[in-house]
Enzyme design. Structure first.
Site, PDB file in Angstrom:
ATOM      1  N   CYS A 119      -5.400  23.439 -16.517  1.00  0.00           N
ATOM      2  CA  CYS A 119      -4.503  23.213 -15.577  1.00  0.00           C
ATOM      3  C   CYS A 119      -4.352  24.063 -14.623  1.00  0.00           C
ATOM      4  O   CYS A 119      -4.485  25.356 -14.705  1.00  0.00           O
ATOM      5  CB  CYS A 119      -3.149  22.621 -16.515  1.00  0.00           C
ATOM      6  SG  CYS A 119      -2.062  21.503 -15.410  1.00  0.00           S
ATOM      7  N   CYS A 121      -0.695  24.389 -13.598  1.00  0.00           N
ATOM      8  CA  CYS A 121       0.693  24.873 -13.568  1.00  0.00           C
ATOM      9  C   CYS A 121       1.039  26.063 -13.766  1.00  0.00           C
ATOM     10  O   CYS A 121       1.745  26.673 -13.280  1.00  0.00           O
ATOM     11  CB  CYS A 121       1.368  23.675 -14.032  1.00  0.00           C
ATOM     12  SG  CYS A 121       0.973  23.634 -15.850  1.00  0.00           S
ATOM     13  N   CYS A 129       0.953  20.790 -11.314  1.00  0.00           N
ATOM     14  CA  CYS A 129      -0.162  20.795 -12.019  1.00  0.00           C
ATOM     15  C   CYS A 129      -1.459  20.629 -10.787  1.00  0.00           C
ATOM     16  O   CYS A 129      -2.745  20.381 -11.151  1.00  0.00           O
ATOM     17  CB  CYS A 129      -0.423  19.960 -12.648  1.00  0.00           C
ATOM     18  SG  CYS A 129       0.829  19.948 -14.170  1.00  0.00           S
ATOM     19  N   LYS A 194      -1.136  11.422 -21.484  1.00  0.00           N
ATOM     20  CA  LYS A 194      -0.161  12.433 -21.337  1.00  0.00           C
ATOM     21  C   LYS A 194       1.164  12.090 -20.579  1.00  0.00           C
ATOM     22  O   LYS A 194       1.016  11.729 -19.399  1.00  0.00           O
ATOM     23  CB  LYS A 194      -0.530  13.525 -20.629  1.00  0.00           C
ATOM     24  CG  LYS A 194       0.420  14.798 -20.594  1.00  0.00           C
ATOM     25  CD  LYS A 194      -0.227  16.052 -20.069  1.00  0.00           C
ATOM     26  CE  LYS A 194       0.709  16.998 -19.884  1.00  0.00           C
ATOM     27  NZ  LYS A 194       0.343  18.314 -19.458  1.00  0.00           N
ATOM     28  N   ARG A 204       7.521  25.186 -21.338  1.00  0.00           N
ATOM     29  CA  ARG A 204       7.432  25.525 -19.937  1.00  0.00           C
ATOM     30  C   ARG A 204       8.139  27.013 -19.798  1.00  0.00           C
ATOM     31  O   ARG A 204       7.855  27.715 -18.995  1.00  0.00           O
ATOM     32  CB  ARG A 204       8.086  24.347 -19.008  1.00  0.00           C
ATOM     33  CG  ARG A 204       7.355  23.418 -18.968  1.00  0.00           C
ATOM     34  CD  ARG A 204       7.972  22.254 -18.161  1.00  0.00           C
ATOM     35  NE  ARG A 204       7.145  20.923 -18.081  1.00  0.00           N
ATOM     36  CZ  ARG A 204       7.367  19.744 -17.635  1.00  0.00           C
ATOM     37  NH1 ARG A 204       8.460  19.492 -17.111  1.00  0.00           N
ATOM     38  NH2 ARG A 204       6.299  18.752 -17.888  1.00  0.00           N
ATOM     39  N   ARG A 216       7.260  16.038 -12.938  1.00  0.00           N
ATOM     40  CA  ARG A 216       5.861  15.662 -12.968  1.00  0.00           C
ATOM     41  C   ARG A 216       5.455  14.246 -12.989  1.00  0.00           C
ATOM     42  O   ARG A 216       4.287  13.733 -13.196  1.00  0.00           O
ATOM     43  CB  ARG A 216       5.200  16.453 -14.080  1.00  0.00           C
ATOM     44  CG  ARG A 216       5.308  18.002 -14.261  1.00  0.00           C
ATOM     45  CD  ARG A 216       4.257  18.232 -14.960  1.00  0.00           C
ATOM     46  NE  ARG A 216       4.494  19.723 -15.628  1.00  0.00           N
ATOM     47  CZ  ARG A 216       4.428  20.895 -14.956  1.00  0.00           C
ATOM     48  NH1 ARG A 216       4.527  20.642 -13.328  1.00  0.00           N
ATOM     49  NH2 ARG A 216       4.796  22.051 -15.249  1.00  0.00           N
ATOM     50  N   GLU A 232      -5.857   4.647 -19.037  1.00  0.00           N
ATOM     51  CA  GLU A 232      -5.912   5.841 -18.611  1.00  0.00           C
ATOM     52  C   GLU A 232      -7.006   6.199 -19.780  1.00  0.00           C
ATOM     53  O   GLU A 232      -8.174   6.969 -19.273  1.00  0.00           O
ATOM     54  CB  GLU A 232      -4.858   6.766 -18.885  1.00  0.00           C
ATOM     55  CG  GLU A 232      -3.981   6.749 -17.882  1.00  0.00           C
ATOM     56  CD  GLU A 232      -4.368   7.680 -16.515  1.00  0.00           C
ATOM     57  OE1 GLU A 232      -5.467   8.308 -16.623  1.00  0.00           O
ATOM     58  OE2 GLU A 232      -3.453   7.945 -15.677  1.00  0.00           O
ATOM     59  N   LYS A 247      -0.274  12.296 -25.890  1.00  0.00           N
ATOM     60  CA  LYS A 247       0.670  13.482 -25.840  1.00  0.00           C
ATOM     61  C   LYS A 247       2.249  13.188 -25.231  1.00  0.00           C
ATOM     62  O   LYS A 247       1.835  12.344 -24.322  1.00  0.00           O
ATOM     63  CB  LYS A 247       0.103  14.708 -25.248  1.00  0.00           C
ATOM     64  CG  LYS A 247       0.957  15.804 -25.067  1.00  0.00           C
ATOM     65  CD  LYS A 247       0.445  16.907 -24.237  1.00  0.00           C
ATOM     66  CE  LYS A 247       1.150  17.854 -24.017  1.00  0.00           C
ATOM     67  NZ  LYS A 247       0.726  19.064 -22.822  1.00  0.00           N
ATOM     68  N   SER A 273       5.805  21.411 -28.030  1.00  0.00           N
ATOM     69  CA  SER A 273       6.626  22.390 -28.304  1.00  0.00           C
ATOM     70  C   SER A 273       8.102  21.586 -28.806  1.00  0.00           C
ATOM     71  O   SER A 273       8.755  22.171 -29.565  1.00  0.00           O
ATOM     72  CB  SER A 273       6.805  23.101 -26.950  1.00  0.00           C
ATOM     73  OG  SER A 273       6.822  22.202 -25.881  1.00  0.00           O
ATOM     74  N   TYR A 312       1.648  23.672 -33.487  1.00  0.00           N
ATOM     75  CA  TYR A 312       2.131  25.090 -33.700  1.00  0.00           C
ATOM     76  C   TYR A 312       2.504  25.373 -35.087  1.00  0.00           C
ATOM     77  O   TYR A 312       2.482  26.671 -35.361  1.00  0.00           O
ATOM     78  CB  TYR A 312       3.484  25.428 -32.745  1.00  0.00           C
ATOM     79  CG  TYR A 312       3.376  25.072 -31.234  1.00  0.00           C
ATOM     80  CD1 TYR A 312       2.529  26.026 -30.292  1.00  0.00           C
ATOM     81  CD2 TYR A 312       3.774  23.803 -30.750  1.00  0.00           C
ATOM     82  CE1 TYR A 312       2.286  25.808 -28.937  1.00  0.00           C
ATOM     83  CE2 TYR A 312       3.501  23.633 -29.351  1.00  0.00           C
ATOM     84  CZ  TYR A 312       2.770  24.552 -28.574  1.00  0.00           C
ATOM     85  OH  TYR A 312       2.517  24.166 -27.384  1.00  0.00           O
TER      86      TYR A 312
HETATM   87  C1  PBG Z   1      -0.039  21.929 -18.834  1.00  0.00           C
HETATM   88  C2  PBG Z   1       0.547  21.480 -20.396  1.00  0.00           C
HETATM   89  C3  PBG Z   1       1.646  21.185 -20.841  1.00  0.00           C
HETATM   90  C4  PBG Z   1       1.695  21.201 -22.083  1.00  0.00           C
HETATM   91  C5  PBG Z   1       0.616  21.309 -22.360  1.00  0.00           C
HETATM   92  N1  PBG Z   1      -0.320  21.600 -21.315  1.00  0.00           N
HETATM   93  C6  PBG Z   1       3.013  21.198 -19.999  1.00  0.00           C
HETATM   94  C7  PBG Z   1       3.537  20.398 -18.879  1.00  0.00           C
HETATM   95  O1  PBG Z   1       2.609  19.290 -18.513  1.00  0.00           O
HETATM   96  O2  PBG Z   1       4.518  20.526 -18.319  1.00  0.00           O
HETATM   97  C8  PBG Z   1       2.847  20.969 -23.078  1.00  0.00           C
HETATM   98  C9  PBG Z   1       2.706  21.415 -24.301  1.00  0.00           C
HETATM   99  C10 PBG Z   1       3.716  21.666 -25.214  1.00  0.00           C
HETATM  100  O3  PBG Z   1       5.038  21.016 -24.940  1.00  0.00           O
HETATM  101  O4  PBG Z   1       3.643  22.091 -26.294  1.00  0.00           O
HETATM  102  N2  PBG Z   1       0.173  20.891 -17.876  1.00  0.00           N
END
Ligand code: PBG
Length: 323
Positions: A119, A121, A129, A194, A204, A216, A232, A247, A273, A312
């Site tokens: 990615c 970002c 991104c 996603k 982030r 986003r 998708e 996700k 996260s 995690y």
């Molecule tokens: C990058 C990305 C993100 C996450 C994984 N790859 C953040 C986003 O899309 O803003 C999130 C992972 C997480 O929250 O643990 N694009």
């Protein structure tokens, strides 16, 4: 005389419950995400994610030692570079943070699956991104750079590339570029469904990747939609995805379930996260039993139909599952 149905018979004790248990999470299902930073000897906890660290490459190697000894099959690497620019060149430069991390990691741990998140970002000054022009995120220009990033991670030793950008056409572009360069054996784990989610907040902070303007929602999915997730996923499979991902996980078990019924590729789910830190914060306050809550949540993700769980909690889970 009508007999009363007694499902409780199969719950009488732990031995019986083990015998009839339908879903099991194994260490084989787990992927552990890691954040890589510049420097040496850096192991710095992310404030919004207790137990998650920024690691310099030397510390990453120590971490991988532990991951491997726990039997976890793979890690998902995110770069947190010092340098950012408009076009995210750190993502595809030959000595970018992830490229260097991959080379070192592959040398020392040839067996471990190295998955590179793909990615822009984390590498763009604006935190989007893709490439931004007049406030718009340009699709095809972004895809070009995203495919270049994937190729350079493959060259550096990634076994799997995992595009998380949600641009249209990126899976096909990556597949073609990898194949044209002799990397037809490198797999693509597509972040297919996603969603634009509030549960990425702590990530982030960890990845310094919050968008500087806007959000986003023009590329990540609307959380109200299920059919769109199916579209998708179908597109990504047609373009060459080997694994498809949903996700976040816990608020999207219906999506995981629907996708896993429809497709015969392995489905991955990302316990993101925000999901992690909700359990962690409650546990640290003494409000919830951490081990029980984590085992329940990942079993639910597995029961919904995901084979692969990115979490995690992978290291802790590996220990808990080993008893
Ligand atoms: C990058 C990305 C993100 C996450 C994984 N790859 C953040 C986003 O899309 O803003 C999130 C992972 C997480 O929250 O643990 N694009």
């Amino acid at each position: 005389m009508e007999l009363i149905k007694r499902p409780r018979r199969l719950r009488v004790n732990d031995t019986m419950r083990r015998l009839v248990r339908e879903t099991r999470v194994s260490v084989d299902d787990l992927v552990y995400p890691l954040f890589i930073v510049e420097g040496r000897d850096v192991k710095k906890e992310v404030p919004s994610m207790p137990g998650v660290y920024h690691l310099s490459i030397d510390m990453l190697l120590e971490e991988l030692e532990e991951v491997q000894s726990l039997g976890i099959p793979g890690v998902l690497l995110f770069g947190v570079p010092d340098f950012k620019d408009e076009v995210g060149s750190g993502a595809y430069s030959e000595d970018g943070i992830i490229q260097r991390a991959l080379r070192e990691a592959k040398k020392s741990f040839p067996e471990l699956l190295l998955i590179a998140d793909v990615c822009l970002c984390e590498y763009t000054s604006h935190g989007h991104c893709g490439v931004v022009e007049d406030g718009r995120i340009l699709n095809d220009k972004s895809v070009e750079l995203i495919a270049r990033s994937a190729l350079s991670y493959a060259e550096a030793g990634a076994d799997i590339v995992a595009p998380s950008d949600m641009m249209d056409g990126r899976i096909g572009a990556i597949r073609r570029l990898l194949d044209a360069n002799g990397y037809e054996d490198k797999a693509i784990m597509a972040y297919s469904a996603k969603y634009a989610s509030a549960f990425y907040g702590p990530f982030r902070d960890a990845a310094h990747s919050a968008p500087a303007f806007g959000d986003r929602k023009t590329y990540q999915m609307d959380y109200s939609n299920l059919k769109e997730a199916i579209r998708e996923v179908e597109i990504d499979i047609a373009e060459g995805a080997d694994i498809v991902m949903v996700k976040p996980a816990m608020a999207y078990l219906d999506v995981i379930n629907e996708i896993s019924r429809r497709v015969d590729l392995p489905v991955a789910a990302y316990q993101v996260s925000g999901e992690y830190c909700m359990i962690k914060a409650a546990a640290n306050n003494g409000w919830i039993n951490e081990k029980a809550a984590v085992l329940e949540s990942v079993t639910a993700i597995r029961r919904a139909g995901a084979k692969i769980i990115i979490t995690y909690y992978a290291k802790q889970l590996a220990r808990w599952l080993a008893g």
